[in-house]
Write an enzyme that holds these catalytic residues in place. Structure first.
Site, PDB file in Angstrom:
ATOM      1  CG  ASP A   1      47.977  31.067  26.424  1.00 28.18           C
ATOM      2  OD1 ASP A   1      47.729  29.985  25.880  1.00 28.18           O
ATOM      3  OD2 ASP A   1      48.647  31.961  25.890  1.00 28.18           O
TER       4      ASP A   1
ATOM      5  CE1 TYR B   1      52.947  33.363  33.656  1.00 25.32           C
ATOM      6  CE2 TYR B   1      53.694  31.277  34.590  1.00 25.32           C
ATOM      7  CZ  TYR B   1      53.062  32.499  34.736  1.00 25.32           C
ATOM      8  OH  TYR B   1      52.554  32.865  35.953  1.00 25.32           O
TER       9      TYR B   1
ATOM     10  CG  PHE C   1      48.391  31.549  37.969  1.00 21.30           C
ATOM     11  CD1 PHE C   1      48.375  32.867  37.523  1.00 21.30           C
ATOM     12  CD2 PHE C   1      47.196  30.849  37.991  1.00 21.30           C
ATOM     13  CE1 PHE C   1      47.183  33.475  37.117  1.00 21.30           C
ATOM     14  CE2 PHE C   1      46.005  31.445  37.583  1.00 21.30           C
ATOM     15  CZ  PHE C   1      46.004  32.767  37.155  1.00 21.30           C
TER      16      PHE C   1
ATOM     17  CG  HIS D   1      43.578  37.476  35.882  1.00 19.15           C
ATOM     18  ND1 HIS D   1      44.925  37.760  35.961  1.00 19.15           N
ATOM     19  CD2 HIS D   1      43.476  36.234  35.337  1.00 19.15           C
ATOM     20  CE1 HIS D   1      45.597  36.735  35.483  1.00 19.15           C
ATOM     21  NE2 HIS D   1      44.754  35.794  35.097  1.00 19.15           N
TER      22      HIS D   1
END
Length: 223
Positions: free
Chosen positions: A66, A68, A79, A188
């Protein structure tokens, strides 16, 4: 949605842009904007991953979930954050693993454009999000699109490294032909799970070893 996407991607994905799910996603975003909602990333950056890493140049795929959802962060690369924005916790942990793995010098910024320009395709499963509401666009049609993107890369290319961090990303392995690609899996990098197998995964050195073994220029992870 006016899709301004790099030509090799436009050709590879030409059948997707007129499908009902894609039109549904475009309409959903347009409707929310008309109601005064703020959507991240800005419209010009929704397809930034595609425009920075042409289909013909993809060597590595890193899958995020998703964008930010806070101001100034998202710019269409998973990221990654824009210059001037502090690296978020998951990215901090990615940097720590890079340092341990290859002696990476940790930078003060979180902008991963330099990776994308070398062929690291930084794909989020959802390409947009409502401000302050994580996962708010996860069910508007993006998953169908990005699943097809992953499958297209798998079907049409060879010797790609797919890096799948966390349960969500690992569920996408069914879209990938592991007989002709390398799939790297771990926990993760989130602070909630990094100690459960992300730290020590050595995915960055393993990626370059595989690329070199197949006659492909390795990634310079320096930023």
């Amino acid at each position: 949605m006016d899709v301004k996407i790099e030509d090799s991607w436009k050709d590879a994905l030409k059948d997707e842009f007129n499908k009902p799910y894609f039109e549904q996603a475009a309409l959903h975003i347009k409707t929310e904007k008309s109601l005064g909602k703020t959507i991240y990333p800005p419209g010009s950056l929704i397809f930034n991953a595609f425009n920075t890493t042409p289909f013909d140049k993809v060597k590595v795929v890193i899958l995020g979930q998703d964008p930010y959802h806070r101001p100034g962060q998202a710019h269409g690369l998973c990221f990654s954050v824009q210059n001037g924005v502090a690296p978020p916790p998951s990215l901090v942990n990615i940097y720590k693993e890079l340092h341990t793995d290859i002696g990476f010098r940790i930078p003060s910024h979180g902008n991963l454009t330099a990776w994308a320009q070398q062929g690291v395709f930084l794909l989020n499963a959802s390409l947009t999000v409502r401000a302050g509401e994580p996962m708010s666009h996860s069910k508007i049609g993006w998953a169908s699109f990005t699943d097809n993107v992953i499958k297209t890369i798998s079907d049409k290319k060879e010797h790609i490294v797919f890096i799948l961090w966390g349960k969500f990303a690992q569920e996408k392995k069914v879209l990938i032909d592991e007989t002709k690609h390398l799939v790297l899996r771990s926990a993760h990098p989130s602070p909630l799970s990094a100690n459960a197998g992300f730290f020590g995964c050595r995915h960055f050195s393993k990626t370059n070893e595989y690329l070199v073994r197949n006659g492909i220029e390795p990634i310079d992870w320096t930023l």
